[in-house]
Design a protein around this motif. Sequence first.
Motif, mmCIF file in Angstrom:
data_model
loop_
_atom_site.group_PDB
_atom_site.id
_atom_site.type_symbol
_atom_site.label_atom_id
_atom_site.label_comp_id
_atom_site.label_asym_id
_atom_site.label_seq_id
_atom_site.Cartn_x
_atom_site.Cartn_y
_atom_site.Cartn_z
ATOM 1 N N LYS A 198 -25.542 16.210 48.441
ATOM 2 C CA LYS A 198 -25.221 14.786 48.557
ATOM 3 C C LYS A 198 -25.471 14.311 49.986
ATOM 4 C CE LYS A 198 -21.703 11.798 46.473
ATOM 5 N NZ LYS A 198 -22.563 11.381 45.372
ATOM 6 N N THR A 199 -25.976 13.102 50.128
ATOM 7 C CA THR A 199 -26.242 12.548 51.457
ATOM 8 C C THR A 199 -24.953 11.988 52.054
ATOM 9 O OG1 THR A 199 -28.487 11.966 50.786
ATOM 10 C CG2 THR A 199 -27.638 10.907 52.764
ATOM 11 N N ILE A 200 -24.516 12.565 53.154
ATOM 12 C CA ILE A 200 -23.297 12.109 53.827
ATOM 13 C C ILE A 200 -23.701 11.297 55.055
ATOM 14 C CG2 ILE A 200 -21.155 12.808 54.962
ATOM 15 C CD1 ILE A 200 -21.182 13.564 52.010
ATOM 16 N N ASP A 201 -23.294 10.035 55.086
ATOM 17 C CA ASP A 201 -23.618 9.175 56.229
ATOM 18 C C ASP A 201 -22.729 9.469 57.431
ATOM 19 O OD1 ASP A 201 -25.796 7.742 55.407
ATOM 20 O OD2 ASP A 201 -24.671 5.998 54.718
ATOM 21 N N LYS A 202 -21.425 9.598 57.178
ATOM 22 C CA LYS A 202 -20.469 9.783 58.278
ATOM 23 C C LYS A 202 -19.404 10.786 57.882
ATOM 24 C CE LYS A 202 -20.928 5.090 60.115
ATOM 25 N NZ LYS A 202 -20.269 3.779 60.244
ATOM 26 N N LEU A 203 -18.993 11.601 58.853
ATOM 27 C CA LEU A 203 -17.923 12.569 58.644
ATOM 28 C C LEU A 203 -16.813 12.278 59.647
ATOM 29 C CD1 LEU A 203 -16.876 15.247 57.338
ATOM 30 C CD2 LEU A 203 -18.048 16.449 59.203
ATOM 31 N N PHE A 204 -15.594 12.114 59.145
ATOM 32 C CA PHE A 204 -14.437 11.856 59.997
ATOM 33 C C PHE A 204 -13.523 13.080 59.970
ATOM 34 C CE2 PHE A 204 -16.005 7.783 58.545
ATOM 35 C CZ PHE A 204 -15.969 7.000 59.683
ATOM 36 N N ILE A 205 -13.210 13.604 61.148
ATOM 37 C CA ILE A 205 -12.371 14.802 61.289
ATOM 38 C C ILE A 205 -11.160 14.456 62.139
ATOM 39 C CG2 ILE A 205 -12.293 17.171 62.214
ATOM 40 C CD1 ILE A 205 -14.205 17.199 60.003
ATOM 41 N N LEU A 206 -10.002 14.992 61.771
ATOM 42 C CA LEU A 206 -8.787 14.777 62.560
ATOM 43 C C LEU A 206 -8.991 15.345 63.962
ATOM 44 C CD1 LEU A 206 -5.802 13.862 62.636
ATOM 45 C CD2 LEU A 206 -5.197 16.171 61.875
ATOM 46 N N ASP A 207 -8.742 14.524 64.961
ATOM 47 C CA ASP A 207 -8.927 14.928 66.355
ATOM 48 C C ASP A 207 -8.128 16.197 66.663
ATOM 49 O OD1 ASP A 207 -10.032 14.663 68.813
ATOM 50 O OD2 ASP A 207 -8.656 13.122 69.533
ATOM 51 N N GLY A 208 -8.800 17.203 67.212
ATOM 52 C CA GLY A 208 -8.118 18.450 67.581
ATOM 53 C C GLY A 208 -8.116 19.499 66.480
ATOM 54 N N CYS A 209 -8.589 19.140 65.287
ATOM 55 C CA CYS A 209 -8.574 20.077 64.152
ATOM 56 C C CYS A 209 -9.837 20.943 64.201
ATOM 57 C CB CYS A 209 -8.521 19.282 62.851
ATOM 58 S SG CYS A 209 -8.152 20.292 61.422
ATOM 59 N N GLN A 210 -9.671 22.252 64.432
ATOM 60 C CA GLN A 210 -10.839 23.132 64.614
ATOM 61 C C GLN A 210 -10.630 24.484 63.931
ATOM 62 O OE1 GLN A 210 -13.823 22.854 66.124
ATOM 63 N NE2 GLN A 210 -13.628 20.757 66.843
ATOM 64 N N ASP A 211 -9.903 24.511 62.797
ATOM 65 C CA ASP A 211 -9.688 25.800 62.135
ATOM 66 C C ASP A 211 -10.944 26.206 61.342
ATOM 67 O OD1 ASP A 211 -9.655 24.275 59.810
ATOM 68 O OD2 ASP A 211 -7.471 24.243 59.671
ATOM 69 N N GLY A 212 -10.887 27.381 60.690
ATOM 70 C CA GLY A 212 -12.051 27.946 60.015
ATOM 71 C C GLY A 212 -12.722 27.024 59.018
ATOM 72 N N PRO A 213 -11.993 26.488 58.031
ATOM 73 C CA PRO A 213 -12.626 25.597 57.045
ATOM 74 C C PRO A 213 -13.275 24.367 57.688
ATOM 75 C CG PRO A 213 -10.468 26.304 56.281
ATOM 76 C CD PRO A 213 -10.581 26.770 57.693
ATOM 77 N N VAL A 214 -12.622 23.795 58.699
ATOM 78 C CA VAL A 214 -13.187 22.616 59.374
ATOM 79 C C VAL A 214 -14.462 22.996 60.118
ATOM 80 C CG1 VAL A 214 -12.806 20.950 61.251
ATOM 81 C CG2 VAL A 214 -11.042 21.306 59.511
ATOM 82 N N ARG A 215 -14.481 24.176 60.730
ATOM 83 C CA ARG A 215 -15.692 24.622 61.428
ATOM 84 C C ARG A 215 -16.847 24.806 60.431
ATOM 85 N NH1 ARG A 215 -12.194 27.736 64.726
ATOM 86 N NH2 ARG A 215 -12.660 29.647 63.575
ATOM 87 N N SER A 216 -16.537 25.285 59.223
ATOM 88 C CA SER A 216 -17.570 25.428 58.183
ATOM 89 C C SER A 216 -18.165 24.062 57.823
ATOM 90 C CB SER A 216 -16.987 26.073 56.922
ATOM 91 O OG SER A 216 -16.556 27.374 57.185
ATOM 92 N N ILE A 217 -17.284 23.073 57.684
ATOM 93 C CA ILE A 217 -17.740 21.714 57.361
ATOM 94 C C ILE A 217 -18.597 21.165 58.496
ATOM 95 C CG2 ILE A 217 -16.965 19.325 57.023
ATOM 96 C CD1 ILE A 217 -14.496 20.601 55.530
ATOM 97 N N LEU A 218 -18.144 21.378 59.738
ATOM 98 C CA LEU A 218 -18.899 20.881 60.895
ATOM 99 C C LEU A 218 -20.274 21.535 60.978
ATOM 100 C CD1 LEU A 218 -16.062 20.695 63.575
ATOM 101 C CD2 LEU A 218 -17.388 18.766 62.678
ATOM 102 N N ARG A 219 -20.375 22.816 60.621
ATOM 103 C CA ARG A 219 -21.672 23.496 60.618
ATOM 104 C C ARG A 219 -22.634 22.822 59.633
ATOM 105 N NH1 ARG A 219 -19.005 28.385 61.330
ATOM 106 N NH2 ARG A 219 -18.847 28.731 59.073
ATOM 107 N N GLU A 220 -22.116 22.526 58.429
ATOM 108 C CA GLU A 220 -22.946 21.846 57.418
ATOM 109 C C GLU A 220 -23.374 20.453 57.910
ATOM 110 O OE1 GLU A 220 -24.090 23.001 54.556
ATOM 111 O OE2 GLU A 220 -23.083 24.942 54.697
ATOM 112 N N ALA A 221 -22.426 19.760 58.539
ATOM 113 C CA ALA A 221 -22.699 18.400 59.022
ATOM 114 C C ALA A 221 -23.779 18.411 60.097
ATOM 115 C CB ALA A 221 -21.417 17.773 59.562
ATOM 116 N N ARG A 222 -23.696 19.387 61.009
ATOM 117 C CA ARG A 222 -24.677 19.436 62.110
ATOM 118 C C ARG A 222 -26.055 19.843 61.604
ATOM 119 N NH1 ARG A 222 -19.771 21.637 65.483
ATOM 120 N NH2 ARG A 222 -19.182 19.690 66.549
#
Length: 247
Positions: free
Chosen positions: A22-46
């Motif tokens: 799916k094409t994701i235009d924008k990803l919003f992450i809670l400031d300061g949240c950097q645990d394993g699952p969030v890092r996985s999402i950020l990898r996909e986003a980048r």
Amino acid sequence: MAYEECTVVGRNAVLEAYRSGKTIDKLFILDGCQDGPVRSILREARKRDTLIKFVSKEKLDSLSSHEKHQGVVAIAAAYEYATVEDLFKKAEEKGEAPFFILCDEIEDPHNLGAIIRTANLAGAHGVIIPKRRAVGLTGTVAKVSAGALNYTPVARVTNLSRTIDELKDKGMWFVCGDMGGELMYDLNLTGSIGLIIGNEGNGVSRLVKEKCDYVASIPMKGDIDSLNASVATGVLAFEIVRQRMGK
């Protein structure tokens, strides 16, 4: 292929949206949240060059309509984006010199929708928009385009200036609209052309304007000094149509 525009809420849902293509235009992450699952999402986003924003819990609550978001909310595009090559293919299929409309940081979805509609009616082979500081293909854009999104491809690029350079290497040249330019009727707007339309408030950015071969002005007789961005697109696009028809 059309998508239903949606807000994707929660870690698993967002990760699955990425993995399903799916094409994701924008990803919003809670400031300061950097645990394993969030890092996985950020990898996909980048990997997909998604626009990432770190925001407050209040902002996420608002975006998710107070659903349980687990610190992650994504905005999915309403339509699939094309590539710049798709625009060239469309011109080739029609046996015409390429005619593209490039939007320099258009922020209002109503303007972008109207520009896409105008692009279709003027026979442009597609629209190019930047990824940052600009509206994407939202549901409002799709609705205002009045069906044109089904026929007119929209490519989204990381850097508009670099894209212009790449298109120049392929033989295109560029005109932008600006009050300080030459009268549009005095310019030769035929051939392989890109029409650049600037931001609603600031117009065409300096870097982009410097890359233009021509700066075109629209003659105005009224008491105010500017046209809405989508109306200006229509006036300039149909002057290009008139000249391409040899009139």
